[in-house]
Design a protein around this motif. Structure first.
Motif, short mmCIF file in Angstrom:
data_model
loop_
_atom_site.label_atom_id
_atom_site.label_comp_id
_atom_site.label_asym_id
_atom_site.label_seq_id
_atom_site.Cartn_x
_atom_site.Cartn_y
_atom_site.Cartn_z
N GLN A 288 0.83 -1.40 0.11
CA GLN A 288 -0.01 -0.05 -0.39
C GLN A 288 0.71 1.33 -0.04
O GLN A 288 1.95 1.63 0.26
CB GLN A 288 -0.75 -0.10 1.21
CG GLN A 288 -2.31 -1.22 1.24
CD GLN A 288 -3.24 -0.86 2.38
OE1 GLN A 288 -2.37 -0.48 2.87
NE2 GLN A 288 -4.69 -1.09 2.01
N LYS A 289 0.39 2.49 -0.82
CA LYS A 289 0.80 3.51 -0.13
C LYS A 289 1.10 4.20 0.45
O LYS A 289 -0.13 4.53 1.69
CB LYS A 289 0.71 4.62 -1.92
CG LYS A 289 0.73 3.62 -3.09
CD LYS A 289 0.51 4.92 -4.80
CE LYS A 289 0.74 3.92 -5.36
NZ LYS A 289 0.03 4.96 -6.46
N PRO A 290 1.92 5.03 1.57
CA PRO A 290 1.98 5.51 2.83
C PRO A 290 1.79 6.25 2.71
O PRO A 290 0.66 6.96 3.93
CB PRO A 290 3.61 5.89 2.71
CG PRO A 290 4.09 6.02 0.88
CD PRO A 290 3.60 4.82 0.48
N LEU A 291 0.95 7.26 1.98
CA LEU A 291 0.04 8.11 1.94
C LEU A 291 -1.24 8.53 1.73
O LEU A 291 -2.14 9.07 1.62
CB LEU A 291 0.04 9.74 1.67
CG LEU A 291 1.67 10.18 1.72
CD1 LEU A 291 2.14 11.94 1.07
CD2 LEU A 291 1.94 11.10 3.59
N ARG A 292 -2.20 6.43 1.79
CA ARG A 292 -3.39 6.36 0.81
C ARG A 292 -4.04 7.22 2.29
O ARG A 292 -3.40 6.86 3.69
CB ARG A 292 -3.76 4.73 1.36
CG ARG A 292 -3.35 4.05 2.42
CD ARG A 292 -3.09 3.07 2.45
NE ARG A 292 -2.80 2.43 3.42
CZ ARG A 292 -1.95 1.81 4.53
NH1 ARG A 292 -1.18 2.95 4.16
NH2 ARG A 292 -1.79 1.65 5.71
N GLY A 293 -5.66 8.06 2.03
CA GLY A 293 -6.32 8.71 2.78
C GLY A 293 -5.74 9.20 3.46
O GLY A 293 -6.90 10.40 3.78
N ARG A 294 -4.64 10.26 2.81
CA ARG A 294 -4.66 11.55 2.60
C ARG A 294 -5.31 12.42 1.75
O ARG A 294 -5.40 12.45 0.50
CB ARG A 294 -2.71 12.24 3.26
CG ARG A 294 -2.16 11.10 4.10
CD ARG A 294 -2.77 11.93 5.84
NE ARG A 294 -1.94 11.69 6.32
CZ ARG A 294 -2.11 11.36 8.00
NH1 ARG A 294 -3.05 12.08 8.66
NH2 ARG A 294 -1.22 11.09 8.93
#
Length: 414
Positions: free
Chosen positions: A5-11
């Protein structure tokens, strides 16, 4: 976090930027997984880079726009993994929509001239009133405090003011503009560092804040890594040209079929150069025995290297120097460099595609030059059409119905 998963997901990032400095910052955030909502002015045709030549379309690459479906290569590269919504922020209804979006966002990024966002009513103060946790990144020519005159700046203006134009080129030659828009590219890197630091601060219980990055400050700060004022006081050259005498042997040297870059300032590397030249005894020559003596006799040393390299091909020179452990490389043309197998395998340069027609011509653009051992990163969605996601975002994020959206569009807010 689940692997892959990408680290800034949800931002959620609200992207008010245009041209290059701001859009490159939000491109990086998008590649790291943030949901980037690009807010564009419908009255001006959106991001100014939408009108940058060349264009890519169904018929391939062309220097001008042949149809409405053709898209600028610039925006195809800079708007990947972003969503586009149109808001005419000069209208109060559009500003109200924007501030509603701020309530649902984590980050705002803008690169207006200093003071413009405040005059529009969408500056940091306005945003933190509706969301105290908001991180508000401002990228400008001179900083949020503004500058004399218009306070507006383009990359060439910043290069001129930073002193960078008088670091390249031969002594006493005309100033040299760096071919890459370095100020436009450095400032967003610092902005992203600032934004990610502010994200950590909020996660640790702190409040939101403004991240203020100046293009002039970013470029001049890096320029000062080299003590140019000390060089000047000591009478040392501040312009490097194709060689750098204070690090001899060091520079660019002519080959029979091109140029070679050579970096050998240490005693070990210099001895390797002398062996490659077939003159190992130069390592004991009083003129070249130590680093300081090589610097003092750089003109003679570089002349001997010139004579040797000019008789060999770049491939031969690099091979001979590599055999001796000396850092050296051929000087490539840009088109050759971006097709290097290594940067392609690592996804640091990628092929760009038109959102509707795919890769109708081979056109390269930046990948995300960061690789994680566990997380994912990069771009997997094409650039959006102007306003492509307006209705979707207003419905899903803000809960607007079709009638509300139609009214905003009728009034020119969208």
């Amino acid at each position: 976090m689940t692997a892959g998963q990408k680290p800034l997901r949800g931002r959620v990032v609200l992207d008010l930027t245009t041209a290059l400095a701001g859009p490159y910052a939000t491109l990086l955030l998008a590649g790291l997984g943030a949901t980037v909502i690009k807010i564009e002015n419908p009255a001006t045709g959106g991001d100014s880079s939408r009108n940058n030549a060349p264009y890519l379309g169904e018929g391939g690459l062309r220097p001008d726009r042949g149809s409405a479906e053709d898209m600028s290569v610039s925006v195809i590269a800079r708007a990947r993994n972003k969503q586009s919504i149109t808001l005419n922020l000069k209208q109060s209804a559009a500003r109200a929509v924007f501030l509603e979006l701020v309530e649902h966002a984590d980050i705002v990024v803008e690169n207006y001239a200093a003071g413009t966002a405040d005059r529009l009513g969408i500056g940091h103060e306005a945003c933190k009133q509706v969301n105290p946790r908001i991180i508000y990144a401002s990228i400008s020519g001179f900083g949020a405090q503004g500058a004399p005159g218009s306070g507006k700046a383009m990359d060439s203006i910043i290069q001129a003011l930073s002193g960078v134009m008088f670091t390249s080129g031969e002594p006493d030659s005309d100033p040299v503009r760096v071919g890459l828009p370095v100020a436009d590219l450095l400032a967003p890197l610092f902005a992203v560092i600032g934004v990610l630091s502010a994200v950590i601060e909020v996660e640790q219980g702190g409040t939101g804040q403004q991240v203020d990055v100046s293009m002039l400050g970013a470029l001049t700060s890096l320029l000062s890594i080299e003590p140019f004022d000390a060089f000047e006081q000591l009478g040392l050259p501040t312009r490097t040209g194709r060689t750098l005498p204070r690090l001899a042997p060091f520079g660019l040297f002519p080959a029979a079929d091109g140029w070679v870059a050579l970096c050998a300032p240490t005693d070990t590397f210099a001895a390797g150069v002398f062996r490659a030249l077939g003159t190992p005894e130069l390592a004991d020559d009083p003129r070249f025995r130590t680093r300081d003596r090589r610097v003092g006799n750089a003109t003679d040393l570089h002349a001997q290297i010139d004579e040797w390299t000019s008789k060999h091909t770049t491939e031969e020179i690099v091979a001979l120097l590599a055999e001796q452990g000396v850092p050296a490389a051929p000087v490539r043309e840009p088109a050759d460099a971006i097709h290097d197998d290594l940067v392609r395998q690592r996804g640091e340069v990628v092929d760009l595609e038109h959102p509707d027609y795919g890769a109708t011509a081979r056109v390269s653009g930046p990948g995300l030059p960061i690789r994680f051992s566990e997380s994912a990163a990069g771009f997997d969605r094409p650039a959006p059409r102007l306003g492509e996601h307006t209705d979707e975002i207003l419905r899903t994020l803000l809960g607007y119905d079709a009638e509300q959206i139609a009214a905003l569009r009728q009034n020119g807010a969208l």
